[in-house]
Write an enzyme that holds these catalytic residues in place. Structure first.
Site, short mmCIF file in Angstrom:
data_model
loop_
_atom_site.label_atom_id
_atom_site.label_comp_id
_atom_site.label_asym_id
_atom_site.label_seq_id
_atom_site.Cartn_x
_atom_site.Cartn_y
_atom_site.Cartn_z
N HIS A 89 -1.64 -0.16 -9.66
CA HIS A 89 -2.25 -1.01 -8.76
C HIS A 89 -2.83 -2.33 -9.29
O HIS A 89 -4.21 -2.43 -9.49
CB HIS A 89 -3.24 -0.19 -7.78
CG HIS A 89 -3.52 -1.17 -6.57
ND1 HIS A 89 -3.64 -0.22 -5.43
CD2 HIS A 89 -3.54 -2.22 -6.02
CE1 HIS A 89 -3.97 -1.15 -4.55
NE2 HIS A 89 -3.93 -2.46 -4.86
N ARG B 225 0.82 -1.12 0.08
CA ARG B 225 -0.05 0.01 -0.07
C ARG B 225 0.87 1.32 0.11
O ARG B 225 1.94 1.06 0.70
CB ARG B 225 -0.91 0.14 1.35
CG ARG B 225 -2.02 -1.00 1.46
CD ARG B 225 -3.08 -0.66 0.01
NE ARG B 225 -4.23 -1.54 0.38
CZ ARG B 225 -4.27 -2.92 -0.48
NH1 ARG B 225 -3.31 -3.07 -1.23
NH2 ARG B 225 -5.33 -3.52 -0.38
P1 NDP Z 1 -0.64 -10.83 5.28
O1 NDP Z 1 -1.58 -10.11 5.89
O2 NDP Z 1 -0.95 -12.48 4.90
O3 NDP Z 1 0.64 -10.85 5.92
C1 NDP Z 1 1.30 -9.64 6.36
C2 NDP Z 1 2.76 -9.74 6.76
O4 NDP Z 1 3.37 -8.61 7.18
C3 NDP Z 1 2.91 -10.85 7.73
O5 NDP Z 1 4.30 -11.69 7.45
C4 NDP Z 1 3.22 -10.19 9.01
O6 NDP Z 1 4.02 -10.39 10.10
C5 NDP Z 1 3.78 -9.01 8.27
N1 NDP Z 1 3.98 -7.61 9.01
C6 NDP Z 1 2.46 -6.92 9.40
N2 NDP Z 1 2.73 -5.86 10.29
C7 NDP Z 1 4.23 -5.98 10.73
C8 NDP Z 1 4.84 -5.13 11.34
N3 NDP Z 1 4.64 -4.03 12.15
N4 NDP Z 1 6.32 -5.16 11.20
C9 NDP Z 1 6.87 -6.33 10.54
N5 NDP Z 1 6.17 -7.21 9.85
C10 NDP Z 1 4.75 -7.06 9.79
O7 NDP Z 1 -0.56 -10.08 3.81
P2 NDP Z 1 -0.26 -10.62 2.48
O8 NDP Z 1 1.11 -11.24 2.39
O9 NDP Z 1 -1.33 -11.68 1.98
O10 NDP Z 1 -0.47 -9.36 1.54
C11 NDP Z 1 0.28 -8.29 1.88
C12 NDP Z 1 -0.18 -6.97 1.44
O11 NDP Z 1 -0.20 -7.11 0.02
C13 NDP Z 1 -1.57 -6.62 1.76
O12 NDP Z 1 -2.05 -6.27 3.02
C14 NDP Z 1 -2.07 -5.74 0.74
O13 NDP Z 1 -2.15 -4.30 1.15
C15 NDP Z 1 -1.05 -6.08 -0.55
N6 NDP Z 1 -1.66 -6.17 -1.70
C16 NDP Z 1 -1.48 -5.58 -2.96
C17 NDP Z 1 -1.93 -6.15 -4.07
C18 NDP Z 1 -1.71 -5.37 -5.33
O14 NDP Z 1 -2.15 -5.42 -6.38
N7 NDP Z 1 -0.65 -4.24 -5.23
C19 NDP Z 1 -2.91 -7.19 -4.22
C20 NDP Z 1 -3.14 -7.87 -2.92
C21 NDP Z 1 -2.45 -7.63 -1.77
P3 NDP Z 1 3.62 -12.00 10.84
O15 NDP Z 1 3.80 -12.93 9.80
O16 NDP Z 1 4.62 -12.04 11.79
O17 NDP Z 1 2.24 -11.76 11.37
#
Ligand code: NDP
Length: 311
Positions: free
Chosen positions: A274, A226
């Site tokens: 996007h 994002r």
């Molecule tokens: P998930 O919600 O499955 O995973 C998020 C990851 O980020 C986890 O590994 C989590 O850690 C880590 N995380 C969250 N907060 C923190 C923090 N404060 N510090 C360090 N690590 C953190 O997300 P996805 O992998 O499924 O997707 C990621 C993002 O991709 C989505 O949230 C969305 O915004 C974006 N997206 C973009 C698209 C596009 O077309 N550009 C399409 C689809 C999604 P932990 O594993 O320890 O919980």
């Protein structure tokens, strides 16, 4: 009793979702577009992407909200959400599409493509000796459903692959770092940094001036998560100063990116609107239907979102 699944999305057309879902839901769940709901009292499930303010108040008997996508930041930040479980899509096709985009971005920088594009514009044969993947360190920030798959793909290509998350995890071929204190070290060793963090109160503008100054001189930056996770002005400064050699950007603080924004014309920057990954009806329908059946029979949900964590 016939329940209703209400569908709302600005960018996604209704018909392909209805046609993909109908065979999985059977005749006792009606699928209706938000502006054509026949009886709001029967609406128990909502499949939505960024519905308008006040949307949920029309449906007093909702039992499940399904986010039509992987990123839930826009949904969980609302103050009109009903107190029902929220699930999101976690779809293998979506994961593959995202991993493909990330692989493309990493190869774009690893193989110095911006250098060759600039040289081609000058009609110049500008040889630059390729580096082996094993000599290039890639850091994936966020190792969730999409992040872990992308990191695995990058590792499979032979890159020295590191990942950053809040909690430890065992991902073959990936060195995993955890917690706030680890971020500076992760950034300092990476040649290519890929942002795959969800947008939450903790990650908003997390990649700031300090983070860009921690990166290796000449590193490249990729953002597919994002726009708001990044301080966009700090990114522009890092690119202008030449501290970053380039960037591949799919998401922005404000979308669409304004025509006069400096990012459009900075060297080494590729902008896409996007679309790194999108929800695909045929591959997402079975999991949506499974969660609807789970609610109807009181079983546990898959891919439930934590409102507390915000992802
Ligand atoms: P998930 O919600 O499955 O995973 C998020 C990851 O980020 C986890 O590994 C989590 O850690 C880590 N995380 C969250 N907060 C923190 C923090 N404060 N510090 C360090 N690590 C953190 O997300 P996805 O992998 O499924 O997707 C990621 C993002 O991709 C989505 O949230 C969305 O915004 C974006 N997206 C973009 C698209 C596009 O077309 N550009 C399409 C689809 C999604 P932990 O594993 O320890 O919980």
């Amino acid at each position: 009793m016939t329940d209703t699944l209400v569908f709302y999305s600005g960018p996604d057309p209704f018909e392909p979702w209805r046609d993909a879902l109908a065979p999985h839901l059977g005749s006792d769940v009606r699928i209706e577009k938000a502006d054509a709901v026949s009886d709001p009292e029967t609406v128990r499930f909502a499949l939505v992407w960024m519905p308008p303010e006040g949307f949920f108040a029309r449906f007093p008997n909702l039992q499940l909200v399904i986010n039509l996508g992987a990123g839930v930041d826009r949904l969980v930040a609302r103050n009109d959400l009903p107190d029902v479980p929220i699930t999101r899509l976690s779809d293998p096709e979506m994961g593959r599409m995202m991993a493909g985009y990330v692989l493309f971005s990493v190869l774009r920088h690893a193989r110095d493509i911006p250098h060759f594009e600039a040289a081609q514009a000058r009609r110049e044969w500008a040889y630059k000796h390729p580096r082996a993947a094993s000599e290039i360190t890639v850091a994936i920030l966020g190792l969730g459903e999409l992040g872990a798959l992308a990191a695995t793909e990058i590792a499979r290509q032979g890159f020295d692959t590191h990942g950053w998350a809040t909690r430890p995890k065992d991902l073959p071929g990936i060195t995993v770092h955890c917690g706030d204190n680890a971020l500076d070290d992760v950034l300092a060793q990476a040649d290519i940094v890929v942002c795959m963090l969800p947008l939450t109160p903790d990650t908003c503008k997390r990649l700031d001036e300090n983070c860009f100054s921690m990166m290796k001189p000449g590193a490249a930056f990729v953002n597919v998560s994002r726009g708001e996770v990044v301080d966009q002005d700090a990114l522009v400064n890092a690119l202008r100063d030449g501290r970053l050699s380039g960037a591949t950007l799919d998401v922005f603080e404000t979308e669409p990116l304004a025509p006069d924004h400096p990012l459009w014309s900075l060297p080494g920057v590729l902008i896409t609107p996007h679309l790194a990954s999108v929800a695909l009806p045929n591959s997402a329908a079975p999991q949506i239907a499974a969660n609807i059946r789970a609610v109807r029979t009181g079983r546990a949900l898959a891919n439930e979102v934590s409102r507390l964590r915000g992802y």
